[in-house]
Design a protein around this motif. Structure first.
Motif, PDB file in Angstrom:
ATOM      1  N   UNK A   1      -9.209  22.484 -11.960  1.00  0.00           N
ATOM      2  CA  UNK A   1     -10.149  21.485 -12.475  1.00  0.00           C
ATOM      3  C   UNK A   1     -11.518  21.615 -11.811  1.00  0.00           C
ATOM      4  N   UNK A   2     -11.535  21.732 -10.500  1.00  0.00           N
ATOM      5  CA  UNK A   2     -12.803  21.790  -9.786  1.00  0.00           C
ATOM      6  C   UNK A   2     -13.532  23.122 -10.007  1.00  0.00           C
ATOM      7  N   UNK A   3     -12.778  24.221 -10.067  1.00  0.00           N
ATOM      8  CA  UNK A   3     -13.394  25.516 -10.359  1.00  0.00           C
ATOM      9  C   UNK A   3     -13.945  25.534 -11.785  1.00  0.00           C
ATOM     10  N   UNK A   4     -13.196  24.946 -12.689  1.00  0.00           N
ATOM     11  CA  UNK A   4     -13.624  24.853 -14.088  1.00  0.00           C
ATOM     12  C   UNK A   4     -14.901  24.027 -14.201  1.00  0.00           C
ATOM     13  N   UNK A   5     -15.008  22.960 -13.415  1.00  0.00           N
ATOM     14  CA  UNK A   5     -16.210  22.122 -13.426  1.00  0.00           C
ATOM     15  C   UNK A   5     -17.441  22.905 -12.945  1.00  0.00           C
TER      16      UNK A   5
ATOM     17  N   UNK B   1     -15.115  27.139   2.135  1.00  0.00           N
ATOM     18  CA  UNK B   1     -16.373  27.604   1.560  1.00  0.00           C
ATOM     19  C   UNK B   1     -16.581  27.153   0.120  1.00  0.00           C
ATOM     20  N   UNK B   2     -15.686  26.387  -0.413  1.00  0.00           N
ATOM     21  CA  UNK B   2     -15.843  25.921  -1.783  1.00  0.00           C
ATOM     22  C   UNK B   2     -15.137  24.571  -1.931  1.00  0.00           C
ATOM     23  N   UNK B   3     -15.729  23.703  -2.716  1.00  0.00           N
ATOM     24  CA  UNK B   3     -15.230  22.363  -3.016  1.00  0.00           C
ATOM     25  C   UNK B   3     -15.546  21.376  -1.885  1.00  0.00           C
ATOM     26  N   UNK B   4     -15.800  20.158  -2.300  1.00  0.00           N
ATOM     27  CA  UNK B   4     -16.193  19.114  -1.357  1.00  0.00           C
ATOM     28  C   UNK B   4     -15.006  18.664  -0.501  1.00  0.00           C
ATOM     29  N   UNK B   5     -15.296  18.142   0.685  1.00  0.00           N
ATOM     30  CA  UNK B   5     -14.240  17.735   1.616  1.00  0.00           C
ATOM     31  C   UNK B   5     -13.342  16.662   1.029  1.00  0.00           C
TER      32      UNK B   5
ATOM     33  N   UNK C   1     -20.632  23.132 -24.752  1.00  0.00           N
ATOM     34  CA  UNK C   1     -21.614  22.078 -25.004  1.00  0.00           C
ATOM     35  C   UNK C   1     -21.061  20.737 -24.556  1.00  0.00           C
ATOM     36  N   UNK C   2     -19.762  20.507 -24.802  1.00  0.00           N
ATOM     37  CA  UNK C   2     -19.110  19.272 -24.358  1.00  0.00           C
ATOM     38  C   UNK C   2     -17.613  19.493 -24.260  1.00  0.00           C
ATOM     39  N   UNK C   3     -17.073  19.357 -23.056  1.00  0.00           N
ATOM     40  CA  UNK C   3     -15.627  19.518 -22.864  1.00  0.00           C
ATOM     41  C   UNK C   3     -14.855  18.353 -23.472  1.00  0.00           C
ATOM     42  N   UNK C   4     -15.563  17.308 -23.878  1.00  0.00           N
ATOM     43  CA  UNK C   4     -14.904  16.133 -24.470  1.00  0.00           C
ATOM     44  C   UNK C   4     -14.512  16.361 -25.923  1.00  0.00           C
ATOM     45  N   UNK C   5     -15.011  17.445 -26.533  1.00  0.00           N
ATOM     46  CA  UNK C   5     -14.657  17.719 -27.933  1.00  0.00           C
ATOM     47  C   UNK C   5     -13.198  18.139 -28.006  1.00  0.00           C
ATOM     48  N   UNK C   6     -12.346  17.428 -28.737  1.00  0.00           N
ATOM     49  CA  UNK C   6     -10.929  17.814 -28.832  1.00  0.00           C
ATOM     50  C   UNK C   6     -10.775  19.136 -29.572  1.00  0.00           C
ATOM     51  N   UNK C   7      -9.681  19.838 -29.282  1.00  0.00           N
ATOM     52  CA  UNK C   7      -9.508  21.180 -29.829  1.00  0.00           C
ATOM     53  C   UNK C   7      -9.513  21.198 -31.352  1.00  0.00           C
ATOM     54  N   UNK C   8      -9.027  20.119 -31.983  1.00  0.00           N
ATOM     55  CA  UNK C   8      -8.958  20.112 -33.444  1.00  0.00           C
ATOM     56  C   UNK C   8     -10.321  19.857 -34.094  1.00  0.00           C
ATOM     57  N   UNK C   9     -11.357  19.612 -33.293  1.00  0.00           N
ATOM     58  CA  UNK C   9     -12.705  19.449 -33.836  1.00  0.00           C
ATOM     59  C   UNK C   9     -13.651  20.594 -33.426  1.00  0.00           C
ATOM     60  N   UNK C  10     -13.125  21.590 -32.702  1.00  0.00           N
ATOM     61  CA  UNK C  10     -13.999  22.649 -32.207  1.00  0.00           C
ATOM     62  C   UNK C  10     -14.629  23.465 -33.338  1.00  0.00           C
ATOM     63  N   UNK C  11     -13.859  23.781 -34.367  1.00  0.00           N
ATOM     64  CA  UNK C  11     -14.416  24.555 -35.475  1.00  0.00           C
ATOM     65  C   UNK C  11     -15.509  23.768 -36.189  1.00  0.00           C
ATOM     66  N   UNK C  12     -15.249  22.501 -36.441  1.00  0.00           N
ATOM     67  CA  UNK C  12     -16.252  21.669 -37.092  1.00  0.00           C
ATOM     68  C   UNK C  12     -17.502  21.517 -36.248  1.00  0.00           C
ATOM     69  N   UNK C  13     -17.304  21.350 -34.939  1.00  0.00           N
ATOM     70  CA  UNK C  13     -18.444  21.227 -34.039  1.00  0.00           C
ATOM     71  C   UNK C  13     -19.246  22.524 -34.013  1.00  0.00           C
ATOM     72  N   UNK C  14     -18.542  23.657 -34.094  1.00  0.00           N
ATOM     73  CA  UNK C  14     -19.241  24.937 -34.101  1.00  0.00           C
ATOM     74  C   UNK C  14     -20.104  25.092 -35.351  1.00  0.00           C
ATOM     75  N   UNK C  15     -19.581  24.655 -36.489  1.00  0.00           N
ATOM     76  CA  UNK C  15     -20.366  24.723 -37.725  1.00  0.00           C
ATOM     77  C   UNK C  15     -21.616  23.863 -37.623  1.00  0.00           C
TER      78      UNK C  15
END
Length: 263
Positions: A10-14, A77-81, A185-199
């Motif tokens: 999660x933190x590396x992804x962020x 060396x990575x991530x907050x305490x 652009x936004x990780x909040x976009x659910x997977x079933x809306x990714x194609x529509x968001x891309x269009x």
């Protein structure tokens, strides 16, 4: 059951999403010059060259990425305490479950271990590495310097991310993550809306949406061309010139010239 502690991921992804395509701060497929690479520990040099040039073993990149995040975390060396406890907790939980999974498949004999553990885990890391590599590497799309990254600001998620078309069945099995630009652009976009968001993004910003069609030829072109960069001031991709597996002098991780990133 993929051996990746949740909070470490999660933190590396962020960090990756926060600094997408920033040559000095993105931690996913970040580029190195040969001079900087030559100062890394032998194991890091070996895996860097292997993953970015070998068509048969490039898929191990996802595994080595996890290992790198753990090493950086363990060395402080990575991530907050304030995140350290939850990372250790998730690592302990993952080790318990993952160890149990290995023991269970091993108890079924050699065939059970291969079919129940080895093949599924290799298949997962193949797709994980392929997706992340092709979503962010392209011979014509170099990473950005800190100055350019700040200059383009909100457009960096569009400029530094590539949609790769794999086909409907792969999209179905992987929850449309190959439509990767809207995910950045936004990780909040659910997977079933990714194609529509891309269009919608293509209609609004047609010049900023980069798309490619997956093929083995395209994958080979990435491995052949996106290996190192010319210099810290010239971020264009280039092929390896002199770096060989473990052939250069190594130094400790503390001497890596790239600044460490704190999430």
């Amino acid at each position: 059951l993929v051996g990746w502690p949740f909070h470490l991921w999660r933190l590396a992804h962020n960090i990756h999403h926060k600094y997408t395509n920033n040559a000095r701060k993105d931690i996913a497929w970040e580029p190195y010059t040969e001079e900087v690479l030559s100062r890394q520990p032998a194991f890091f040099r070996y895996t860097y060259v292997l993953v970015r040039s070998n068509i048969f073993l490039f898929w191990t990149g996802g595994f080595f990425h996890i290992l790198e995040q753990f090493i950086k975390f363990a060395k402080g060396k990575r991530f907050a305490k304030e995140n350290r406890l939850e990372i250790w907790r998730s690592m302990a939980f993952t080790s318990l479950i993952f160890g149990g999974y290995i023991a269970l498949t091993a108890s079924w004999g050699l065939f059970g271990f291969i079919a129940g553990f080895l093949i599924p885990i290799c298949r997962f890391y193949f797709w994980l590495t392929t997706f992340t590599m092709l979503h962010h590497l392209n011979p014509e799309k170099p990473f950005l310097s800190e100055m350019d990254w700040r200059k383009y600001s909100g457009a960096t998620q569009l400029l530094g991310t590539i949609n790769v078309r794999y086909g409907r069945y792969t999209d179905l099995l992987t929850h449309n993550i190959a439509w990767h630009v809207p995910h950045h652009v936004s990780v909040a976009i659910p997977h079933y809306h990714l194609k529509g968001a891309n269009q919608a993004l293509k209609q609004a910003y047609p010049a900023f949406i980069n798309e490619e069609i997956f093929s083995w030829q395209y994958l080979r072109s990435i491995l052949h061309n996106c290996q190192t960069i010319h210099s810290e001031d010239d971020l264009r991709w280039k092929k390896f010139a002199k770096v060989k597996y473990g052939s250069l002098n190594s130094r400790s991780l503390s001497e890596i010239s790239k600044p460490e990133n704190i999430a």
